[in-house]
Design a protein around this motif. Structure first.
Motif, PDB file in Angstrom:
ATOM      1  N   ASN A  58      -6.132   3.713   2.580  1.00  0.00           N
ATOM      2  CA  ASN A  58      -5.287   1.871   2.681  1.00  0.00           C
ATOM      3  C   ASN A  58      -4.297   2.426   3.666  1.00  0.00           C
ATOM      4  O   ASN A  58      -3.884   3.416   3.719  1.00  0.00           O
ATOM      5  N   PRO A  59      -4.430   1.406   3.554  1.00  0.00           N
ATOM      6  CA  PRO A  59      -2.544   0.587   4.796  1.00  0.00           C
ATOM      7  C   PRO A  59      -1.599   1.403   5.054  1.00  0.00           C
ATOM      8  O   PRO A  59      -0.875   1.878   5.321  1.00  0.00           O
ATOM      9  N   ILE A  84      -1.366   5.337   6.257  1.00  0.00           N
ATOM     10  CA  ILE A  84      -1.846   5.509   7.273  1.00  0.00           C
ATOM     11  C   ILE A  84      -0.444   6.410   7.664  1.00  0.00           C
ATOM     12  O   ILE A  84      -0.285   7.558   8.531  1.00  0.00           O
ATOM     13  N   GLU A 134      -9.173   3.393  13.732  1.00  0.00           N
ATOM     14  CA  GLU A 134      -9.270   1.569  13.155  1.00  0.00           C
ATOM     15  C   GLU A 134      -9.809   0.918  14.314  1.00  0.00           C
ATOM     16  O   GLU A 134     -10.055   1.245  15.198  1.00  0.00           O
ATOM     17  N   GLN A 154      -2.127  -6.084   3.497  1.00  0.00           N
ATOM     18  CA  GLN A 154      -3.040  -4.766   4.864  1.00  0.00           C
ATOM     19  C   GLN A 154      -1.874  -4.597   5.778  1.00  0.00           C
ATOM     20  O   GLN A 154      -2.763  -4.312   6.859  1.00  0.00           O
ATOM     21  N   ARG A 191      -3.239  -5.395   8.972  1.00  0.00           N
ATOM     22  CA  ARG A 191      -4.206  -4.834   9.679  1.00  0.00           C
ATOM     23  C   ARG A 191      -5.480  -5.640   9.450  1.00  0.00           C
ATOM     24  O   ARG A 191      -6.440  -5.209   8.645  1.00  0.00           O
ATOM     25  N   LEU A 232      -9.951   1.371   7.849  1.00  0.00           N
ATOM     26  CA  LEU A 232      -9.444   2.538   8.674  1.00  0.00           C
ATOM     27  C   LEU A 232      -9.818   3.360   7.608  1.00  0.00           C
ATOM     28  O   LEU A 232      -9.921   4.227   6.996  1.00  0.00           O
TER      29      LEU A 232
END
Length: 539
Positions: free
Chosen positions: A277-278, A281, A294, A335, A338, A508
């Protein structure tokens, strides 16, 4: 990346071979420096070359080691039958154990694999020359009969192949030589080599009925396969590609909970995980132990409104829902940027057939309200089925629920468990969410998910003009005419289709810093599910 050729340009081929050999035996940069200076080289020059040599060695794939990998889905329906595979976990295992006649490179151009060459004069009759010296895991040599069986079985309704709608383009497959097959199509299709590079068309042994052993020609062999639990793959020592694969063993599991996947990666229990999940990150990057890989814009999560049942049978409801997508806000808030804003059709901006002239649908709650009043659906709440299995669909559904409320529509968001979502819920509710990876060609994307008779036509939308355009474009050799046909199809889906696509998502993956070799294949994460043959562990 430095290599033997680069070193040879500096110190000659014999010396470079000696230096790299020493590095492979365990020498370090200081040892190389001493060797060079002992040969009379000046210290400054020797130091520079020693650095290049060490860098070359550091980037050279290392054989050996074991990794544990977690995909995002798993269930009792997991299978090693290429015809029936239906999720990323299945696809990755397919690439471990099998090969196709072709494979798709980083630009999605089909390249020879089990076929060493392919050719056609009219895009209707194709000749594939098979590679010699290839054997299956049980020692049987690859033969034309294996290819004939593997491709033609998709056409048999009793098999239940997920690629049947694609295989129906094939008229027949025949052995036309000891290492040659000829594929004759019902109608011309210039994209056939790309289609044959996808997971469903992996080559199996002639006559195979039990696929649990996973007997293929691929880089790994099946050590263990327990559907819904795990698979263990071990190196195929007789693989036809020199020096591949690199790893000794891969343990492959499905973990539906993203937090659990990330925790296991950061704890060192996993080496590679899918679908981060963003929001995770920063946590992954801050760990110092793992990093994010990515691949941009490789999938979309879509709102599916069945056109053949429920509120989706009313075109005003469908249009209202599309107008309630605040796309820029969703991309930014869900997102974290992203991805790319989408326009309710599946061809992404990176595709050569993307229609730039299609006006972007705006967020327009007032116009949506007008369509809802016209639809006259009553006051009852409309169930919307979402799940973490369909990337970001729960968040998208909640944002949509809020926007709908402003337009006077009550949406009942139902968050279903990830386990079993694809077999039990996807396409089975009047309003639900899907998640589709980019396909290698526009034809594949449109055929699989929008052709009237496709079993994966998500919304059950049927349009005769669309079907005719699809077939015509497939055989059109004039690039300008073909481009216009794909533009017309995008307009039809945008205006009439039963899906809403607010954005294209980046993929991702998370991996240990010791894991090397990942490259971007824009079909999806984990190198479009083909990671197994390419990754290796740093010493």
């Amino acid at each position: 990346m430095a290599d033997k050729k680069q070193l040879s340009g500096l110190i000659g081929p014999e010396e470079s071979t000696r230096i790299l050999g020493a590095l492979q035996r365990g020498a370090n940069r200081r040892d190389v420096l001493a060797m060079l200076m002992a040969g009379g080289m000046q210290a400054t020059l020797a130091g520079g070359i020693a650095g290049v040599a060490a860098s070359a060695h550091a980037q050279t794939p290392r054989k050996g080691g074991r990794i544990k990998v977690a995909e995002a889905s798993s269930g009792v329906s997991d299978t090693l039958d290429p015809a029936k595979q239906g999720n990323a976990t299945d696809y990755s295992r397919g690439f471990m154990f099998y090969n196709g006649l072709t494979y798709l490179d980083g630009s999605l151009t089909p390249q020879p694999q089990l076929a060493e060459a392919f050719s056609t004069k009219d895009a209707k009759t194709w000749i594939f020359k098979l590679r010699k010296g290839v054997t299956f895991h049980d020692g049987k040599p690859l033969a034309p009969a294996d290819v004939v069986f593997s491709l033609m079985r998709h056409k048999n309704p009793a098999i239940g192949s997920k690629a049947k709608v694609l295989a129906d383009q094939i008229e027949d497959v025949t052995a036309t030589g000891p290492n040659e097959v000829t594929i004759r199509l019902v109608a011309p299709n210039a994209d056939l080599p790309a289609i044959l590079g996808t997971y469903h068309f992996h080559i199996v042994k002639d006559g195979t009925t039990d696929f649990n052993a996973g007997i293929g020609t691929g880089p790994y062999k099946v050590k263990e396969f327990k559907p819904g639990v795990r698979a263990i793959a071990v190196r195929n020592e007789n693989y036809w590609k020199p020096n591949r694969p690199y790893l000794d063993e891969i343990e492959h599991v499905g973990i539906s909970d993203e937090t659990a996947r990330v925790n296991a990666l950061l704890a060192g229990e996993l080496d590679l995980i899918a679908r981060v999940n963003p929001r995770s990150i920063d946590r992954v990057n801050a760990s110092g132990k793992a990093v994010i890989f990515e691949t941009k814009g490789v999938s979309y999560t879509d709102l599916i409104m069945r056109r053949d049942s429920g509120p989706g049978a009313n075109p005003d409801f469908v249009m209202a829902m599309k107008l309630l997508f605040n796309r820029e806000q969703m991309l930014k808030s869900i997102q974290l940027g992203r991805g790319v804003v989408a326009n309710d059709q599946p061809i992404n901006p990176g595709d050569r057939f993307f229609f730039k002239g299609l006006k972007q649908r705006p967020y327009d709650p007032e116009k949506a309200k007008w369509h809802l009043q016209k639809a006259n659906l009553g006051s009852a709440a409309i169930p919307v089925v979402a799940s973490t299995a369909a990337t970001s669909s729960v968040e998208m559904a909640l944002v949509l629920q809020h926007a709908a409320r402003q337009a006077g529509l009550n949406l009942d968001v139902r968050n279903m468990p990830a386990d079993g979502y694809w077999s039990q819920h996807w396409m089975k509710h009047p309003v639900n969410f899907g998640n589709i990876n980019t396909r290698p060609t526009a034809d594949l994307a449109l055929t699989l998910f929008f052709k009237s008779d496709s079993p994966t036509n998500e919304s059950g939308w049927k349009n005769e003009k669309f079907d005719q355009l699809l077939v015509a474009a497939r055989g059109e050799t004039d690039q300008a005419k073909r481009t216009q046909m794909y533009a017309d199809m995008q307009v039809l889906i945008h205006n009439e289709g039963g899906i809403g696509i607010p954005m294209f998502l980046s993929s991702l993956d998370g991996h240990s810093k010791k894991l090397k070799g990942l490259q971007a294949i824009p079909l999806g994460g984990m190198m479009g599910s083909s990671f197994a043959e390419h990754v290796w562990l740093e010493a």
